[in-house]
Design an enzyme around this catalytic site. Structure first.
Site, PDB file in Angstrom:
ATOM      1  CD  GLU A 196      -3.009  -0.937   2.269  1.00  0.00           C
ATOM      2  OE1 GLU A 196      -3.287   0.169   2.756  1.00  0.00           O
ATOM      3  OE2 GLU A 196      -3.458  -2.003   2.712  1.00  0.00           O
ATOM      4  CG  ASP A 240      -2.105  -2.617   5.568  1.00  0.00           C
ATOM      5  OD1 ASP A 240      -0.918  -2.972   5.389  1.00  0.00           O
ATOM      6  OD2 ASP A 240      -2.441  -1.441   5.830  1.00  0.00           O
ATOM      7  CG  ASP A 258      -7.051  -3.694   7.230  1.00  0.00           C
ATOM      8  OD1 ASP A 258      -7.031  -3.689   5.972  1.00  0.00           O
ATOM      9  OD2 ASP A 258      -6.586  -2.771   7.903  1.00  0.00           O
ATOM     10  CD  GLU A 286     -11.262   0.380   4.190  1.00  0.00           C
ATOM     11  OE1 GLU A 286     -10.992   0.837   3.056  1.00  0.00           O
ATOM     12  OE2 GLU A 286     -12.419   0.343   4.650  1.00  0.00           O
ATOM     13  CE1 TYR A 292      -1.870  -2.837   8.980  1.00  0.00           C
ATOM     14  CE2 TYR A 292      -3.645  -4.226   9.806  1.00  0.00           C
ATOM     15  CZ  TYR A 292      -3.197  -3.188   8.995  1.00  0.00           C
ATOM     16  OH  TYR A 292      -4.094  -2.519   8.190  1.00  0.00           O
ATOM     17  NE  ARG A 338      -5.231   1.707   9.885  1.00  0.00           N
ATOM     18  CZ  ARG A 338      -4.208   2.117   9.140  1.00  0.00           C
ATOM     19  NH1 ARG A 338      -3.397   1.222   8.576  1.00  0.00           N
ATOM     20  NH2 ARG A 338      -3.979   3.395   8.946  1.00  0.00           N
ATOM     21  CG  HIS A 385      -4.484  -8.361  12.236  1.00  0.00           C
ATOM     22  ND1 HIS A 385      -5.281  -7.258  12.051  1.00  0.00           N
ATOM     23  CD2 HIS A 385      -4.235  -8.848  11.002  1.00  0.00           C
ATOM     24  CE1 HIS A 385      -5.499  -7.074  10.767  1.00  0.00           C
ATOM     25  NE2 HIS A 385      -4.878  -8.030  10.118  1.00  0.00           N
TER      26      HIS A 385
END
Length: 605
Positions: free
Chosen positions: A10, A110, A112, A114, A336, A338, A383
């Site tokens: 990203e 990532d 997640d 998104e 990570y 988040r 995670h």
């Protein structure tokens, strides 16, 4: 030499770090976040997909850029019309060029919702004719990156569906509310399904403060001396068997006593009279209770608890805390950032235990590793908790040359919290002593029975507090940690200095960024990864401003909230948004269909 594989992440910073661990066979490029978004309604009619014959009467498409009915005649399909973002066109051209002559594509965005959506959009736009794989990792270390290459998977379309459902709801709610708000209120007013309920909570707290009526009361404390001349502090807690008012919990918001028949409120005259009368009196120990004290460490950080703690310890904003965490993650210093999980991998637990033994000593190492139960069933639990990266946790002192001041302070907080989570309990003993006496007043023939209380805590083993202490916003008086003398019941103590203090109850405190993040998590409004962005929007749109650390709603925020409560009352109810968040979790976990959830949300509300 032409690279055999393209890895897309990203951010350019992350690409630079990962490139260090991969050889010349790999090219690492960045998508620079999302590459597509839903078309702006004003552009729908000029889009090549638009057909007047089929789309002229499609109100959702023309108003929101979302074709709810689609081409199906039997069920709604909820198809957003995506377009490549203007600032992503050069990136797409660059990625297409990088993709030429390569044999494999790794989508390393990532892990997640998104990130999963970005990976899917990349495939939709780039249309690779070579094998492509989803590559995920929770920390940017050489071992983690190489393991991720060897354990790829397919794109998780359940996560993509959950992200798309959220984006559709955000678009339709935001555009719908904002359009009406601008017509009625003007001034660029806008609303949103997370932003508006959060603003409403800030406004509600302000209303509570306006309604609040302060109450005054007095307290009386005395220093007393044992027969062995040991001094310790005491506080008046009862007069003639009735509790002495001692804080805000004794009053309602109107400043009235909650249980007026059961308590006594000391005014200045009464407190001063007692102060004078006690000067020549003694107290007798009526009871002393001792009990073991034990306090467990907090779990490692989730996104929410991380934001709260960094704000409380260092100040600043939620967005600043997340920005620093982002830089630490991208450069390989933490995992990570988040995450809703409090879990640590076996490797991380072992690293923490080694650090405890090295830094603190074997006496602070529990016999067995600690495990923590997660409080949420969301898909982000894939995670780990936020922790230092790697198989060995680097001491903050080792990183002074690699990190700037703010990064080092945040890393140290994460390092300490992670290690503390695996340490022994804090242990000790608490004690509470009650002392009684009789006082006579010159102007009152009736003697009064008074009871004083003394409390203390003795810490015999620091445990996790050897290295870490959580910071809170509470303004409540904490229990003393002084040592109480071991006195027998019936011992008489003499009274030394007596102090009378005047107090006024305070209105509920305004929210800070830390406390509003905590509230959002507890109620289930939004996702931890978006808390900081939500607060940023509220401030940027001038619905609230910061005064010190407090978030103060503006007139614009109050007027907007009043309007939404009148016109969109159901939508700004906290439980409704929390229910939607749970539905999104169900979609992400594969337990609910995106279209069914959206149908229920849009057509049954």
């Amino acid at each position: 030499m032409v690279p055999k594989a393209l890895v897309i992440v990203e951010s350019p910073a992350k690409a630079k770090t990962i490139k260090r661990y991969l050889g010349s066979d790999y090219s690492v490029e960045a998508s620079v976040g999302h590459i597509r978004d839903i078309i702006q309604p004003k552009n729908v009619k000029t889009d090549k997909r638009y057909n007047p014959a089929t789309h002229e009467n499609n109100s959702e498409l023309r108003s929101y850029g979302i074709d709810v009915a689609g081409q199906s005649t039997s069920e709604n399909t909820w198809e957003p019309w995506y377009v490549v973002s203007e600032n992503s066109k050069k990136t797409i051209t660059h990625l297409r060029k990088a993709l030429k002559n390569t044999e494999l594509l790794y989508l390393a965005t990532d892990e997640d919702r998104e990130g999963e959506a970005i990976a899917w959009h990349l495939v939709e736009v780039l249309k690779p004719k070579i094998p492509y794989y989803r590559m995920v990792f929770h920390e940017i270390t050489e071992k983690a990156i190489l393991e991720a290459l060897n354990h790829t998977r397919e794109i998780d379309m359940d996560l993509v569906a959950a992200q798309e459902a959220r984006r559709i709801m955000d678009r339709m709610s935001g555009f719908g509310w904002s359009g009406v708000m601008r017509q009625v209120i003007g001034g660029g007013a806008s609303g949103g399904p997370v932003q508006s309920p959060t603003t409403r909570r800030l406004v509600e707290r302000e209303r509570e403060r306006i309604r609040f009526i302060s109450a005054d009361y007095h307290s009386l404390t005395a220093s007393v001396f044992s027969e062995q001349d040991e001094m310790f502090p005491t506080k008046l807690v009862e007069v003639n068997g009735r509790k002495v008012v001692s804080g805000k919990n004794d009053f309602d918001e109107n400043g009235e006593l909650k249980r007026s028949s059961e308590v006594v409120i000391l005014d200045q005259e009464q407190a001063s009279s007692l102060q004078e009368a006690l000067k020549t009196e003694t107290l007798t120990v009526s009871s002393i209770e001792r009990s073991p004290y034990q306090r467990k460490p907090k779990p490692p950080f989730t996104t929410s608890t991380f934001q709260q703690e960094v704000i409380n310890k260092l100040g600043g904003s939620a967005s600043a805390a997340m920005g620093i965490a982002q830089s630490l993650y991208q450069n390989g210093f933490i995992t990570y950032h988040r995450t809703d999980s409090t879990a640590l991998s076996d490797q991380a637990v072992e690293a923490a235990r080694v650090s405890i033994q090295t830094v603190c000593g074997i006496e602070y190492l529990p016999e067995k590793p600690r495990t923590y139960e997660n409080k949420t069933a969301s898909a982000q639990l894939a995670h780990e908790a936020i922790r230092p990266a790697g198989e060995v946790f680097r001491h903050p002192d080792e990183l002074k040359g690699d990190l700037n001041k703010d990064q080092l302070r945040v890393y140290e907080i994460i390092w300490k919290r992670t290690i503390a989570s695996q340490m022994t309990d804090e242990r000790g003993e608490t004690a509470r002593m009650l002392l009684g006496g009789i006082v006579s007043h010159e102007n009152n023939s009736e003697p009064q029975a008074v009871t004083f209380s003394a409390s203390g805590r003795v810490i015999t083993h620091q445990g996790f507090r050897y290295i870490y202490e959580e910071t809170t916003e509470s303004d409540e008086e904490s229990e003393g940690e002084g040592v109480l003398p071991d006195l027998p019941e019936g011992e008489v103590v003499t009274i030394g200095q007596i102090e009378v203090k005047n107090h006024s109850t305070k209105p509920p405190a305004r929210f800070t960024e830390s406390s509003i993040v905590k509230w959002m998590e507890e109620v289930g409004i939004g996702r931890p990864s978006t808390f900081s962005a939500t607060i940023g929007k509220i401030r940027a749109r001038e619905y609230a401003y910061k005064e010190g650390r407090s978030l103060v709603p503006t007139v614009k925020g109050i007027v907007g909230t009043n309007f939404l409560e009148l016109e969109f009352n159901d939508e700004v109810q906290y439980h409704n948004r929390a229910d939607l968040e749970r539905s999104l979790d169900q979609i992400a976990n594969g337990n609910e269909q995106r279209t069914e959830m959206l149908d229920r949300w849009w057509f049954e509300k």
